[in-house]
Write an enzyme that holds these catalytic residues in place. Structure first.
Site, PDB file in Angstrom:
ATOM      1  N   GLU B 268     -60.141 -37.107 -15.563  1.00  0.00           N
ATOM      2  CA  GLU B 268     -59.304 -37.098 -16.772  1.00  0.00           C
ATOM      3  C   GLU B 268     -60.134 -36.688 -17.991  1.00  0.00           C
ATOM      4  O   GLU B 268     -59.628 -36.043 -18.907  1.00  0.00           O
ATOM      5  CB  GLU B 268     -58.661 -38.470 -16.998  1.00  0.00           C
ATOM      6  CG  GLU B 268     -57.751 -38.972 -15.868  1.00  0.00           C
ATOM      7  CD  GLU B 268     -56.693 -37.983 -15.428  1.00  0.00           C
ATOM      8  OE1 GLU B 268     -56.257 -37.155 -16.271  1.00  0.00           O
ATOM      9  OE2 GLU B 268     -56.295 -38.008 -14.241  1.00  0.00           O
ATOM     10  N   HIS B 271     -60.029 -32.976 -18.271  1.00  0.00           N
ATOM     11  CA  HIS B 271     -58.779 -32.539 -18.933  1.00  0.00           C
ATOM     12  C   HIS B 271     -58.887 -32.737 -20.448  1.00  0.00           C
ATOM     13  O   HIS B 271     -58.497 -31.885 -21.244  1.00  0.00           O
ATOM     14  CB  HIS B 271     -57.587 -33.373 -18.430  1.00  0.00           C
ATOM     15  CG  HIS B 271     -57.069 -32.975 -17.088  1.00  0.00           C
ATOM     16  ND1 HIS B 271     -56.602 -31.712 -16.803  1.00  0.00           N
ATOM     17  CD2 HIS B 271     -56.892 -33.683 -15.946  1.00  0.00           C
ATOM     18  CE1 HIS B 271     -56.184 -31.652 -15.538  1.00  0.00           C
ATOM     19  NE2 HIS B 271     -56.353 -32.841 -14.987  1.00  0.00           N
TER      20      HIS B 271
END
Lengths: 503, 503
Positions: B268, B271
């Site tokens: 994550e 991202h």
């Protein structure tokens, strides 16, 4: 009701529902900004606020809104009760907003932002002269607004009405004067008594984790619904209602003084229980919130003072607190503890004031604002007026502007007429307590058993459920069967502090 | 540029800015709903979502938008580059939305909601027949949408374009086929080798507090900006970009397997670093986000696999991990540890798959979707097709629908064409890594020294800053000087797993 009238009301309520949706999104953004939104995103976030707030403002003053008001006002009898009350609320906002010329309002908004940052610096430097020109302009703007809005008896009424609809100078003068007449000599007698609680009761630290667990247990006792809320941590605690199913509170932990978090949480919990228990039928209308600043404050003060600073409350909870206090309170008798959490002692800073002298801080501000907007004093003479009143009512004189006239943020944002709500709230709370005793004569016994839910139920039924559909004085009349009066608060204070200080 | 043209562009960009403000408010609501919004407020919150999403949708298809598109499309040369790209993006969305008849779209939205809840139950009962009629309807709707939108070569291209603009069946067929040709025998050789990492390396628990501290240190190394983000905990981890200054991530802690949190956070984080580093000039336009699902996944996989599953990364960080592991890893040599975090082993569930077999899970879904939308298979025959492909590519056959055809949420919400992005992302990442080595030949040495910032800087400059102003294949061409090819991923996988399993 005719089909066409029903359709028209439906369209109006849908329009309002959309406005309230924007407002709920804004409230979430505010909550997020205060509870940990990353700093670098805030500049763009303020653009988002700008768009949503403008849209909300635009809708409240649009031609479409004007048309709803024009067409529905004439046939109120065809509207549902919800439709009627919503219309009244929208009309009030419409008139407030439409009467100020847009260019002037824009100038005012810019001034507010500037004034707040100048105030911060001025307070840090304890330099009133630095803030004075901004305060003068803020007052001038508000004087103009008063003329735009109109007033019947006293200019200051127009400002009071923003926070406490229906409450006027005439009423406040009478009740604050009674309050002053009781509290000023009471404070003096306390000082003369020479009695003081032991100082070292609150020394030593309680781990924040323990403070939090204890606070959560008290919130649970109070009936705060955790399925409809959450507790976070912020520097300045607050309660915020997004909708009745989502009312969040925050608190601040001070490792060296558990009272900050515990009484703070209880206070915000009182605000939150109000918002959590507004009738679901009001969701999506401007009625779905507390009816005024003062009634809101009455609920937080009810829990903080009338419940949690009552000896019976601690008969039940002192043992629990001790279990979190790492042995620090083990040798403090309940009565010493109770005395200590109720100490009354004149001090300079309003937000640190005890629950007896607090009202005097408010009365001083009220008298100053009233004089200001009736042209009886000019801004440049405010520090002198401030200091003289502190000397007269509290027997102490601020050493500088920072601990005097510059201490509060309110004026820097143009919030005049707000302060009285705090003392009105206390007055409402005491009057409600008196009425509650008729229905719950075993009040103290309930507290001793930790049974706070009947108290919540009573407040829900009498006050909370109505949201903004009842005005403050209407609530007081309906709940207590009497007009607003300072009598119950003065009696409460005299009884409580005479006993505490053996006067 | 003429003054009138400039004015027109300004109006258009302002209009778009307002849309993006609604979108940012919506994103905050989504984040809040997943990170702890009180349950009882959600019903009313979905009303708020409805209002904001409708307003956004309305603005994207309004007559005003149509007028902007009509008047600005004819004179693109008068627009700024930002104006041009924004116009293209708005035009694409406009066409997508305007071509579906509103009544049909409404029916589809209701179907989506129903299908998701039916899917949940069907998966729990492992009963494909229960879900089948809903899946059939979802497929039928999407077939109609494809006809509304149009396509040039393959019907399925219209769906791929929603997630990976410009990438077509023709391209994917070629690259996935190369990938399959390498991975299928590689997986078999691994099984035949009989080699396996020691099983007990990841037994025993690491306190969640320690897992969190370690994850935060790794995020810091990666260059995730905590002034522009925050880490929370959710059941399903995600990253969400509100604006480049506010990109939040969440993770899930498993006391008994620290890999869930650590590799999840790194994923994550990849991202998030993408979204944090999009050029500030794109704020307030639809260009201010990752350019496609696949390029987004390339960034998360770059950090998760190419960085954090590289042995050199652990040369630097293994000692740190050990310091949080309560002695559990003290006697595990680095090479055993490295082998264990890279184990490859066929399994049924995509989201639990290792990094070698993962692409096969994706290829199976791609082949099924492609067949479905080209009328080569009907919904009722999907379980059979699914199981046959798992047998053929992975050598295992699901025991029931829950661990087979029903495992993914995607189809239940009508997301067809999404799956390929995952494998494309891995392919992009490997191709980027190859290009990065030209600029940073000391890549492994950097990792060994914990110097991840030059890697971030390279990704920022080559990929992140452009947001949506470059399409996926344009990025690949510009960054690597070549067209998209599976070659680098196949080489990477062969090299890595041959060494690991001593093939």
């Amino acid at each position: 009701m005719g089909k066409r009238a029903l359709e028209k009301e439906g369209k109006f309520l849908n329009y309002v529902k959309k406005m309230e949706a924007y407002d709920e999104a804004l409230q979430l953004i505010y909550w997020d900004m205060r509870t940990g939104a990353p700093k670098k995103g805030l500049q763009q976030r303020s653009q988002v606020i700008g768009v949503l707030a403008s849209e909300y403002f635009h809708m409240s003053t649009s031609e479409e809104m004007a048309a709803f008001i024009a067409s529905l006002s004439g046939k109120k009898e065809t509207l549902s009760s919800l439709g009627q009350k919503t219309l009244e609320e929208c009309k009030k906002t419409y008139n407030q907003n439409i009467k100020i010329p847009p260019a002037e309002y824009k100038e005012y908004v810019i001034l507010q932002a500037e004034a707040e940052s100048v105030w911060e610096e001025a307070r840090a430097k304890s330099d009133f002269e630095m803030f004075r020109p901004y305060l003068e302009k803020l007052v001038e703007f508000n004087k103009k607004f008063i003329n735009y809005w109109g007033y019947s008896e006293n200019k200051y009424d127009a400002l009071l009405d923003l926070y406490e609809p229906g409450v006027t100078v005439k009423t406040i003068d009478k009740e604050f004067s009674a309050l002053k007449k009781t509290i000023v000599p009471l404070v003096r007698n306390i000082a003369d008594s020479g009695k003081k609680p032991s100082k070292d009761i609150f020394w030593g630290s309680i781990p924040i984790k323990n403070q939090k667990e204890f606070s959560l247990k008290i919130l649970e006792q109070m009936g705060y619904d955790f399925q409809a809320g959450r507790l976070d941590e912020t520097v300045h605690p607050f309660a915020i209602g997004l909708n009745p199913g989502d009312v969040r509170i925050t608190t601040r932990y001070n490792q060296n003084d558990w009272r900050t978090a515990v009484f703070g949480t209880i206070h915000e919990g009182g605000h939150a229980i109000y918002e959590q228990n507004i009738s679901q039928t009001l969701i999506g209308t401007p009625l779905c919130t507390g009816t005024s600043m003062g009634i809101h404050e009455s609920q937080s003060l009810f829990y903080e003072n009338i419940v949690a600073r009552n000896r019976s409350f601690w008969v039940h909870n002192y043992h629990l607190l001790k279990s979190y206090a790492n042995g620090q309170l083990d040798h403090v008798p309940l009565d010493d503890f109770y005395f200590a959490i109720n100490e009354a002692k004149p001090s300079f800073i309003r937000i640190e004031a005890d629950n007896l002298t607090y009202s005097l801080h408010i009365i001083i501000r009220y008298e100053i604002e009233k004089a200001l907007f009736n042209d009886e004093v000019s801004v440049k003479d405010l520090p002198e007026m401030w200091n003289a009143k502190y000397e007269e009512y509290l027997g102490i004189c601020p050493n500088n502007d920072a601990e005097g006239i510059l201490q509060d943020v309110h004026w820097s944002s143009g919030s005049f007429g707000y302060f009285p709500s705090y003392a009105l709230g206390y007055m409402y709370a005491a009057q409600m307590k008196h009425a509650m005793l008729q229905d719950l004569p075993s009040y103290d016994e309930l507290l001793e058993n930790g049974e706070l839910l009947p108290i919540k139920k009573w407040l829900n039924e009498k006050i909370h459920q109505f949201g903004k559909t009842k005005k403050p004085l209407e609530i007081i009349q309906d709940v207590t069967g009497e007009r607003l009066t300072a009598d119950y608060l003065t009696r409460y204070l005299v009884d409580k502090y005479s006993a505490l200080y053996a006067l």
